[in-house]
Design a protein around this motif. Sequence first.
Motif, PDB file in Angstrom:
ATOM      1  N   HIS A  85      24.327  54.812  95.069  1.00 34.66           N
ATOM      2  CA  HIS A  85      22.987  54.243  94.935  1.00 34.66           C
ATOM      3  C   HIS A  85      22.889  53.209  93.822  1.00 34.66           C
ATOM      4  O   HIS A  85      21.815  52.718  93.517  1.00 34.66           O
ATOM      5  CB  HIS A  85      21.990  55.376  94.684  1.00 34.66           C
ATOM      6  CG  HIS A  85      22.350  56.197  93.486  1.00 34.66           C
ATOM      7  ND1 HIS A  85      23.381  57.103  93.521  1.00 34.66           N
ATOM      8  CD2 HIS A  85      21.854  56.226  92.239  1.00 34.66           C
ATOM      9  CE1 HIS A  85      23.490  57.660  92.315  1.00 34.66           C
ATOM     10  NE2 HIS A  85      22.571  57.142  91.531  1.00 34.66           N
ATOM     11  N   THR A  86      24.011  52.861  93.174  1.00 33.13           N
ATOM     12  CA  THR A  86      23.952  51.860  92.106  1.00 33.13           C
ATOM     13  C   THR A  86      24.238  50.481  92.684  1.00 33.13           C
ATOM     14  O   THR A  86      24.829  50.350  93.747  1.00 33.13           O
ATOM     15  CB  THR A  86      24.993  52.170  91.004  1.00 33.13           C
ATOM     16  OG1 THR A  86      26.276  52.188  91.609  1.00 33.13           O
ATOM     17  CG2 THR A  86      24.728  53.509  90.354  1.00 33.13           C
ATOM     18  N   LYS A  98      28.626  57.036  93.185  1.00 33.50           N
ATOM     19  CA  LYS A  98      27.709  56.026  92.629  1.00 33.50           C
ATOM     20  C   LYS A  98      27.097  55.161  93.729  1.00 33.50           C
ATOM     21  O   LYS A  98      26.767  54.007  93.504  1.00 33.50           O
ATOM     22  CB  LYS A  98      28.460  55.103  91.654  1.00 33.50           C
ATOM     23  CG  LYS A  98      29.286  55.828  90.625  1.00 33.50           C
ATOM     24  CD  LYS A  98      28.418  56.361  89.515  1.00 33.50           C
ATOM     25  CE  LYS A  98      29.274  57.081  88.498  1.00 33.50           C
ATOM     26  NZ  LYS A  98      28.526  58.103  87.756  1.00 33.50           N
ATOM     27  N   LYS A 130      34.695  57.717  93.973  1.00 34.74           N
ATOM     28  CA  LYS A 130      33.801  57.142  92.953  1.00 34.74           C
ATOM     29  C   LYS A 130      32.668  56.365  93.603  1.00 34.74           C
ATOM     30  O   LYS A 130      31.512  56.453  93.162  1.00 34.74           O
ATOM     31  CB  LYS A 130      34.598  56.224  92.026  1.00 34.74           C
ATOM     32  CG  LYS A 130      35.440  57.011  91.050  1.00 34.74           C
ATOM     33  CD  LYS A 130      35.446  56.371  89.695  1.00 34.74           C
ATOM     34  CE  LYS A 130      36.023  57.330  88.670  1.00 34.74           C
ATOM     35  NZ  LYS A 130      37.488  57.224  88.543  1.00 34.74           N
TER      36      LYS A 130
END
Lengths: 244, 227
Positions: free
Chosen positions: B200-201, B198, B194
């Motif tokens: 780049h968040t 994600k 996970k």
Amino acid sequence: MSSEIKLIREDGRRLDGRLPDELRPIKIEVGVLKRADGSCYFELGKNKVIAAVYGPRELHPRHAQDARRAVVRFRYNMAPFSVEERRRPGPDRRSVEISKVSREALEPVIITEYYPRAAIDIFVEVLESDAGTRTAGINAASVALADAGIPMKGLVSAVAVGKIDGQIVLDLTSEEDQHGEMDMPVAMVTRTNTITLLQMDGRVTMEEFEKALDLAVAGCRRIYELQRKALIEKYSESRTEEIP
Amino acid sequence: MYKIVVPGDFLSTDIRRAGEGTYVENGKVYALRYGILDDKDEIRVVPLSGRYIPKRGDVVIGRVEDIMYPYWVFDIASPYKGLLHVSEFPAKVEYGTMDRFLRIDDLAIVKVVNVDPMMRVELKLVEEFRPPLHGGRLIEVPHTKIPRIIGRNGSMIKILKEEGRCFIFVAKNGRIWIRGNERNVDLVAEIIMKIAEKAHTSGLTDRVTQYLRAARGGKNVVRNKAH
């Protein structure tokens, strides 16, 4: 040659209602294939193409390797159902030529020296065609290369220009290509104004050629903006998503 | 908060600060890659994608692909193969007996000692880990996500190890080796995938902590919610 068929209407617009310097609607999606290192789906009017980039990866057979740089391979292929009359599957004279010129249109921007002995494979599949698939393929491949993280000096953008009913117009459709007087696909690196592909079919005067080239450059710039926007959007839209 | 650049984007006129992922032309710095711009001291473009290219000093997890005396040929999740010489092995290895020590498909934690201009990669063993690796689970993520899995000063990996109660080894080439109780390994592997998705968040570390603690509190409840 084009005496019977009128390609430009009374009001100065073309058969599909576009102005002479207008592009067909463009849609770009980045990263559409999960298993490719980079991919792009590109729509230019009725043209639908998909590009996939794999690599740098090990190159076989070994005698094809280059000890100093990566070898770029490009395969342009049209689906049997991409044209009105079923196309016999497999490579033909035309697609071999397009593969070659498209590869040469992209190679100048790729820093192949970073990956000696490796191969960078680009596949372009034409799903639906309506004139201008080689330019659509180059646009898609350029975005897919960036998406694959390949080091490049800039993006390559491409568009075709032509002459129909004595007028120079941008981005020909299939009818315009068949019944027009000239067709000229152009690919360029917009940042440096370097032309990496220029082919021409038909006859024009020198002035018309220059006008056509100016129009192509302007078209490439517009496409470049869209390519850039599509790449940036890939990461900004999913930014706010939550995990898990 | 961060800026995404594409190849050919103009970055600066200060060529002395040009770093990785950039190139200089006519006194100007441009982006060479599609990635995130880091403009703190050096101007760098951190790529978001791309294959792992071995560099001297990298510690990677390799899988024996071939045995060609006097080398073990390792697949290191890269376009290039890694070579481990028999003399690097902490035992006397005779010709024809190499597969007694490391067989095809065995895993080993190795360090890149040298990469020559032809991209021939020399490896050596990492002393703390006697090859081959036994047990545990190997997962693979894009190598560009590794910094995110480690986190700033190792903050993320520390949380994963503590809250996940597993031994985790993160290698530069995107391979991660997790060892521990099967249930914990499942959880940690799921979270790592996970994080990679994600990467780049922002605010990932906090969310991971919350998720892990919730999973510990009422295992079944949270696991049902996740699916």
